[in-house]
Scaffold this active site. Structure first.
Site, PDB file in Angstrom:
ATOM      1  N   CYS A   1      10.753  33.222  22.553  1.00 48.82           N
ATOM      2  CA  CYS A   1      11.470  32.145  21.870  1.00 48.82           C
ATOM      3  C   CYS A   1      12.929  32.593  21.746  1.00 48.82           C
ATOM      4  CB  CYS A   1      10.835  31.923  20.502  1.00 48.82           C
ATOM      5  SG  CYS A   1      11.683  30.682  19.527  1.00 48.82           S
TER       6      CYS A   1
ATOM      7  N   CYS B   1       8.906  29.554  12.958  1.00 49.15           N
ATOM      8  CA  CYS B   1       9.819  28.429  13.174  1.00 49.15           C
ATOM      9  C   CYS B   1      10.704  28.205  11.960  1.00 49.15           C
ATOM     10  CB  CYS B   1       9.021  27.143  13.377  1.00 49.15           C
ATOM     11  SG  CYS B   1       8.200  27.077  14.929  1.00 49.15           S
TER      12      CYS B   1
ATOM     13  N   GLU C   1      18.804  35.756  16.661  1.00 49.06           N
ATOM     14  CA  GLU C   1      17.476  36.355  16.732  1.00 49.06           C
ATOM     15  C   GLU C   1      16.652  35.724  17.850  1.00 49.06           C
ATOM     16  OE1 GLU C   1      16.559  37.806  12.279  1.00 49.06           O
ATOM     17  OE2 GLU C   1      16.374  35.650  12.570  1.00 49.06           O
TER      18      GLU C   1
ATOM     19  N   CYS D   1      23.454  26.780  13.455  1.00 52.47           N
ATOM     20  CA  CYS D   1      23.270  25.440  13.999  1.00 52.47           C
ATOM     21  C   CYS D   1      24.073  24.425  13.204  1.00 52.47           C
ATOM     22  CB  CYS D   1      21.805  25.052  14.023  1.00 52.47           C
ATOM     23  SG  CYS D   1      21.561  23.428  14.792  1.00 52.47           S
TER      24      CYS D   1
ATOM     25  N   CYS E   1      15.826  23.456   7.316  1.00 53.29           N
ATOM     26  CA  CYS E   1      15.881  24.579   8.271  1.00 53.29           C
ATOM     27  C   CYS E   1      16.886  25.639   7.842  1.00 53.29           C
ATOM     28  CB  CYS E   1      16.241  24.041   9.658  1.00 53.29           C
ATOM     29  SG  CYS E   1      16.500  25.313  10.894  1.00 53.29           S
TER      30      CYS E   1
ATOM     31  N   CYS F   1      19.839  20.484   9.622  1.00 54.82           N
ATOM     32  CA  CYS F   1      18.648  19.801   9.111  1.00 54.82           C
ATOM     33  C   CYS F   1      18.322  20.341   7.719  1.00 54.82           C
ATOM     34  CB  CYS F   1      17.461  20.015  10.044  1.00 54.82           C
ATOM     35  SG  CYS F   1      17.744  19.295  11.667  1.00 54.82           S
TER      36      CYS F   1
HETATM   37  N1  SAH Z   1      17.357  22.877  17.301  1.00 55.79           N
HETATM   38  C1  SAH Z   1      16.190  22.701  18.068  1.00 55.79           C
HETATM   39  C2  SAH Z   1      15.482  23.986  18.426  1.00 55.79           C
HETATM   40  C3  SAH Z   1      15.369  25.038  17.349  1.00 55.79           C
HETATM   41  S1  SAH Z   1      14.465  24.614  15.895  1.00 55.79           S
HETATM   42  C4  SAH Z   1      15.237  21.747  17.388  1.00 55.79           C
HETATM   43  O1  SAH Z   1      15.454  21.395  16.231  1.00 55.79           O
HETATM   44  O2  SAH Z   1      14.292  21.327  18.055  1.00 55.79           O
HETATM   45  C5  SAH Z   1      12.796  24.898  16.410  1.00 55.79           C
HETATM   46  C6  SAH Z   1      11.727  24.121  15.629  1.00 55.79           C
HETATM   47  O3  SAH Z   1      11.548  24.683  14.325  1.00 55.79           O
HETATM   48  C7  SAH Z   1      12.056  22.648  15.398  1.00 55.79           C
HETATM   49  O4  SAH Z   1      10.951  21.879  15.800  1.00 55.79           O
HETATM   50  C8  SAH Z   1      12.232  22.549  13.908  1.00 55.79           C
HETATM   51  O5  SAH Z   1      11.896  21.269  13.447  1.00 55.79           O
HETATM   52  C9  SAH Z   1      11.325  23.632  13.416  1.00 55.79           C
HETATM   53  N2  SAH Z   1      11.613  24.129  12.071  1.00 55.79           N
HETATM   54  C10 SAH Z   1      12.818  24.291  11.496  1.00 55.79           C
HETATM   55  N3  SAH Z   1      12.687  24.809  10.241  1.00 55.79           N
HETATM   56  C11 SAH Z   1      11.352  24.974  10.044  1.00 55.79           C
HETATM   57  C12 SAH Z   1      10.581  25.503   8.972  1.00 55.79           C
HETATM   58  N4  SAH Z   1      11.154  25.956   7.881  1.00 55.79           N
HETATM   59  N5  SAH Z   1       9.242  25.533   9.107  1.00 55.79           N
HETATM   60  C13 SAH Z   1       8.643  25.112  10.247  1.00 55.79           C
HETATM   61  N6  SAH Z   1       9.329  24.641  11.305  1.00 55.79           N
HETATM   62  C14 SAH Z   1      10.661  24.555  11.206  1.00 55.79           C
HETATM   63 FE1  SF4 Z   2      19.399  23.042  14.077  1.00 58.41          FE
HETATM   64 FE2  SF4 Z   2      17.354  23.855  12.614  1.00 58.41          FE
HETATM   65 FE3  SF4 Z   2      17.833  21.271  12.910  1.00 58.41          FE
HETATM   66 FE4  SF4 Z   2      16.917  22.707  15.001  1.00 58.41          FE
HETATM   67  S1  SF4 Z   2      15.834  22.294  13.099  1.00 58.41           S
HETATM   68  S2  SF4 Z   2      18.591  21.196  14.978  1.00 58.41           S
HETATM   69  S3  SF4 Z   2      17.949  24.659  14.591  1.00 58.41           S
HETATM   70  S4  SF4 Z   2      19.191  22.755  11.906  1.00 58.41           S
END
Ligand code: SAH
Ligand code: SF4
Length: 341
Positions: free
Chosen positions: A106, A330, A93, A113, A120, A117
């Site tokens: 974006c 995000c 997406e 991924c 996420c 995390c």
């Molecule tokens: N993998 C990279 C880029 C994609 S994630 C990274 O982690 O930076 C983009 C952003 O979304 C990151 O800052 C992450 O911490 C944030 N993010 C992930 N899940 C989220 C959520 N449920 N609510 C708000 N931000 C979130």
């Molecule tokens: Fe991957 Fe989501 Fe962690 Fe970014 S925040 S590194 S997209 S798992």
């Protein structure tokens, strides 16, 4: 399945592909202008190409862009979420966000991924790296019809860009044709080798790091990539080349009761104190993800954290999450709707 394409080919390779079709090499320059300066990928619209040339390219290289399976427009704000499907059936997406004076795109770098995390949605399936032509195709698909407008690009969609540095570096020159490198930001969860590798790319894009914690223990619990220490992480970021006055953005997703506590923020202040001029902090209120145990912070707490940082002379912004009603905010991107992974 490997599909040949005309996208993301450096000039000499583009010329070779054109000549291989029996066309004159100057056609490559024409195609380059259409693709990367005018954002046009429909051969029928390329009026300076002869009709037979258009037909030839179309027959051989259609479709150029990844398939747009779905576009959802937010009812609450001017954002749109695109779901792309690639030739092998994988999907990703991307989000288009219109602001008053600019548009931010974006983009995703992977179809899931592998860093997983805890908070996420994207991190719940590993996915694969997007190829340079898929990265460029995603960009061209979103900017269609916007030639001459001011565009920012953030690689903050699905995936970890720095696990895909090689393809990303190969794709950037095509974006740079119209978007200044200082308007291109790559966000990482902190892949140390990747930060060093990105630091060698020229022209250099801007770096953002998802910090999300003030202590090693909390960061390790939220982000399995954190197998090192905050100290090593900060060393890697401080070694990233910067232009004078340019700052590295630290994204901090505020999760209620997890990393928005006074103790955690106290540790964050200590980390940032010596580097006030190097970093700026972008607070992102957590967006709840179904089945995950994390909670969104109260608005008042987000504001209070912002004020606390500002009082300590740390530059801080709060990200207003666009596109929440279409799950384009995000961490809410997952290529959903295409069946089980
Ligand atoms: N993998 C990279 C880029 C994609 S994630 C990274 O982690 O930076 C983009 C952003 O979304 C990151 O800052 C992450 O911490 C944030 N993010 C992930 N899940 C989220 C959520 N449920 N609510 C708000 N931000 C979130
Ligand atoms: Fe991957 Fe989501 Fe962690 Fe970014 S925040 S590194 S997209 S798992």
């Amino acid at each position: 399945m490997k599909r040949s394409t005309l996208l993301a080919l450096p000039p000499a390779d583009l010329a070779r592909s054109v000549v291989a079709l029996g066309e004159k090499p100057f056609r490559a320059k024409q195609l380059w202008r259409w693709f990367y300066q005018r954002y046009e990928t429909d051969f029928d619209a390329m009026t300076d190409l002869s009709k037979p040339a258009r037909a030839l390219f179309k027959e051989r290289y259609h479709p150029l862009l990844p398939q747009q399976v779905r576009v959802e427009a937010s009812r609450r704000d001017p954002s749109r979420k695109f779901l792309f499907r690639f030739a092998d059936g994988e999907s990703a997406e991307a989000v288009f966000m219109a602001h008053e004076d600019r548009t931010t795109l974006c983009l995703s770098t992977q179809t899931g991924c592998p860093l997983g995390c805890a908070f996420c949605l994207t991190g719940r399936r590993p996915g694969r790296n997007l190829t340079p032509d898929e990265l460029v195709g995603q960009f061209l698909s979103l900017v269609r019809g916007m030639a001459g407008e001011r565009v920012n690009v953030v690689f903050m969609g699905m995936g970890e860009p720095l696990l895909n540095v090689e393809h990303l570096a190969a794709a950037l020159p095509f974006l740079y044709e119209t978007v200044s490198p200082k308007r291109v930001t790559v966000s990482t969860a902190g892949v140390l080798k990747g930060i060093a590798a990105l630091g060698r790319v020229r022209p250099l894009p801007r770096l953002a790091l998802s910090l999300n914690a003030g202590t090693d223990a909390t960061r390790r619990a939220l982000m399995p990539v954190h197998t090192y220490t905050m100290r090593e992480l900060f060393e890697a970021m401080l070694a990233y080349p910067r232009k004078p006055g340019e700052r590295i953005t630290l994204e901090y997703v505020l999760i209620k009761g997890v990393n928005d506590t006074d103790a955690e923020l106290g540790a964050l202040f200590d980390l940032l104190k010596p580097h006030r001029r190097v970093f700026k902090v972008n607070l992102i209120p957590y967006n709840a993800v179904p089945d995950l145990p994390y909670e969104e912070p109260e608005e008042a707490r987000v504001d209070a954290v912002g004020r606390m940082l500002a009082r300590r002379e740390i530059t801080v912004t709060v990200r207003r999450s666009l596109g929440r009603d279409i799950r384009a905010a995000c961490g809410q991107l997952a290529g959903e709707g295409l069946g089980p992974p």
